[in-house]
Every structure is written in C-alpha cells, then in structure tokens.
Design an enzyme around this catalytic site. Structure first.
Site, PDB file in Angstrom:
ATOM      1  N   LYS A  12     -19.049  25.091  -6.934  1.00  0.00           N
ATOM      2  CA  LYS A  12     -18.873  26.533  -6.639  1.00  0.00           C
ATOM      3  C   LYS A  12     -20.156  27.316  -6.960  1.00  0.00           C
ATOM      4  O   LYS A  12     -20.631  28.089  -6.142  1.00  0.00           O
ATOM      5  CB  LYS A  12     -17.689  27.111  -7.449  1.00  0.00           C
ATOM      6  N   ARG A  63      -7.761  32.142 -10.834  1.00  0.00           N
ATOM      7  CA  ARG A  63      -7.438  30.782 -11.259  1.00  0.00           C
ATOM      8  C   ARG A  63      -5.958  30.604 -11.558  1.00  0.00           C
ATOM      9  O   ARG A  63      -5.538  29.497 -11.899  1.00  0.00           O
ATOM     10  CB  ARG A  63      -8.204  30.481 -12.548  1.00  0.00           C
ATOM     11  N   ARG A  82     -24.288  16.634 -16.502  1.00  0.00           N
ATOM     12  CA  ARG A  82     -24.845  17.971 -16.737  1.00  0.00           C
ATOM     13  C   ARG A  82     -24.922  18.342 -18.220  1.00  0.00           C
ATOM     14  O   ARG A  82     -25.873  18.952 -18.662  1.00  0.00           O
ATOM     15  CB  ARG A  82     -23.992  19.009 -15.985  1.00  0.00           C
ATOM     16  N   ARG A 128     -22.880  20.572 -20.267  1.00  0.00           N
ATOM     17  CA  ARG A 128     -22.611  21.922 -20.770  1.00  0.00           C
ATOM     18  C   ARG A 128     -21.645  21.763 -21.939  1.00  0.00           C
ATOM     19  O   ARG A 128     -21.084  20.674 -22.118  1.00  0.00           O
ATOM     20  CB  ARG A 128     -21.976  22.747 -19.622  1.00  0.00           C
ATOM     21  N   ARG A 131      -9.732  20.188 -18.150  1.00  0.00           N
ATOM     22  CA  ARG A 131     -10.020  21.234 -17.152  1.00  0.00           C
ATOM     23  C   ARG A 131      -9.405  20.856 -15.805  1.00  0.00           C
ATOM     24  O   ARG A 131      -8.873  21.712 -15.093  1.00  0.00           O
ATOM     25  CB  ARG A 131     -11.539  21.422 -17.014  1.00  0.00           C
TER      26      ARG A 131
END
Ligand code: AP5
Length: 185
Positions: free
Chosen positions: A13, A88, A127, A129, A140
């Site tokens: 996104k 969401r 990544r 994070r 998630r």
C-alpha cells in the site's frame, strides 16, 4: 479523485500510494504514518498506540476516526486524497462515509491490492520495522482477516471495489493501478 487503498499488511500500500499520489496529485493520508509520528513525538496518543501497534492489534476506532476527521478537515485534501491503511474495520468505513457525506466529498473508488500471505511474510521479515517480527506479522494478518475483510465486502456492495494483483515488479503493479484509476475517473 478520492481513493481508499486496501490490502493486507505488506501488500504494498505505502509503496504504491507514493506513485498514485504523484501521478494524480493527491494528498496521501496514511493512518499508520500518522500513528508512528505520534509515537515518535511521544504524545499521549502515541504512548497509548505504541504497545497496540507493536502487538499487531488495531488502535481504537474512536482514536483513528478522530485523527482522520482532523486530517480531512485540512485544505490540502480538497483536491483529492488517497487513504492508506484506513478504513480497517466496518465501524471505520461507516464513520468515513458519514464524514465524507458531511463534507460532500464521496469516495470515487476503493483499490484492493491482492498478495498471498507467504509473499507478505517474506517481504515484511526482510524489512524489520518494530512490528515486523514473525509473531506480530502473523497476528496482523489474523486481525486483517477478522476485522478488515468485511470492509472489502462493504465497498464491493457499494460497487466501488476494484481488485489489483499486487505481486511482481513495482512499476508494473503501478501501471495496472493507473489503468483502473483512469477508467474510474
Ligand atoms: P500500517 O502502517 O497501515 O501498516 P500495514 O497495513 O501493516 O502495512 P505495511 O506498512 O506493513 O505494508 P504496506 O501494505 O504499506 O506495504 P509496503 O509498501 O510498506 O499500520 C501499522 C499499525 O498501525 C497497524 O498494525 C495498527 O496497529 C495501526 N493502525 C494503522 N492504521 C490503523 C487503522 N485504520 N485502525 C486501527 N489501527 C491502525 O511494503 C511492505 C514491504 O514490501 C516493503 O519493504 C516494500 O519495499 C516491499 N514491497 C512493496 N511492494 C513490493 C513488490 N511488488 N515486490 C516485493 N516487495 C515489495
């Protein structure tokens, strides 16, 4: 143009949002970025959100809707915006419709980026994070299935949903998105 960009965590996104807002000169509104800025600034809201985000859970609808109402009240959204990571939950989608009705600025289109979960796991583990640990990513995705999947049906029933295959070359995905948006304008 007023756009919602939907997709699972790690579906791309943020990556595609940058390209879309540049091409159509829209304001990018990411609730994840807004929340991370609150966390970095150590505000009361940020302190409340930090542990929720690190666990991969959702920050409350009330907080997020308040943030969006404030952000969409700013003049830079008048010429169009792209919402990334919001709504969401069904309550957020309904709250957004209420807000946009009040502003007389209905949504034009909702884009759904489709990426399988094995690919997502690989992308996010690479990544690193704060919320990109294996357990948190799994949570998630679970939260996405439980709470965000109904939002897809919500927009589908309104006839506003467009699905885009989100795997492969980033520029090729952007081109597919531009085709959809050019046909929705
Ligand atoms: P948020 O910041 O919205 O994160 P997310 O939805 O989990 O999405 P990501 O940012 O991880 O992924 P993305 O889809 O943007 O993909 P990206 O382009 O970054 O939310 C974080 C947290 O904030 C939530 O868990 C929640 O706690 C809270 N929150 C936010 N909004 C909320 C709301 N509305 N209500 C309640 N709580 C909320 O790409 C991911 C990676 O993949 C990158 O490394 C990228 O380089 C790579 N990549 C992108 N495209 C490709 C490609 N085509 N091929 C290979 N790699 C790719």
């Amino acid at each position: 143009m007023r756009i919602v960009l939907l997709g699972a965590p790690g579906s791309g996104k943020g990556t595609q949002a940058e390209r879309i807002v540049e091409r159509y000169r829209l304001t990018h509104v990411s609730t994840g970025d807004l929340l991370r800025a609150e966390v970095a600034a150590g505000t009361p809201l940020g302190k409340q959100a930090k542990s929720i985000m690190e666990a991969g859970e959702l920050v409350s609808d009330q907080i997020v809707l308040g943030m969006i109402e404030q952000r969409l009240g700013k003049p830079d959204t008048r010429n169009g915006f792209l919402l990334d990571g919001f709504p969401r939950t069904l309550a957020q989608a309904e709250g957004l419709d209420g807000l946009l009705n009040k502003l007389a600025q209905p949504l034009d289109v909702t884009l759904l980026l489709e990426v399988d979960y094995d690919e997502i796991m690989q992308r996010l583990l690479a990544r690193k994070r704060a919320d990109d640990t294996e357990d948190t990513i799994r949570n998630r995705l679970k939260v996405y299935d439980a709470q965000t999947a109904p939002v897809i049906d919500y927009y589908d029933k309104q006839g506003k949903l467009r699905r885009v295959q989100g795997v492969g070359d980033v520029r090729a995905i952007a081109e597919r998105i531009f085709q959809v948006l050019d046909n929705s304008a």
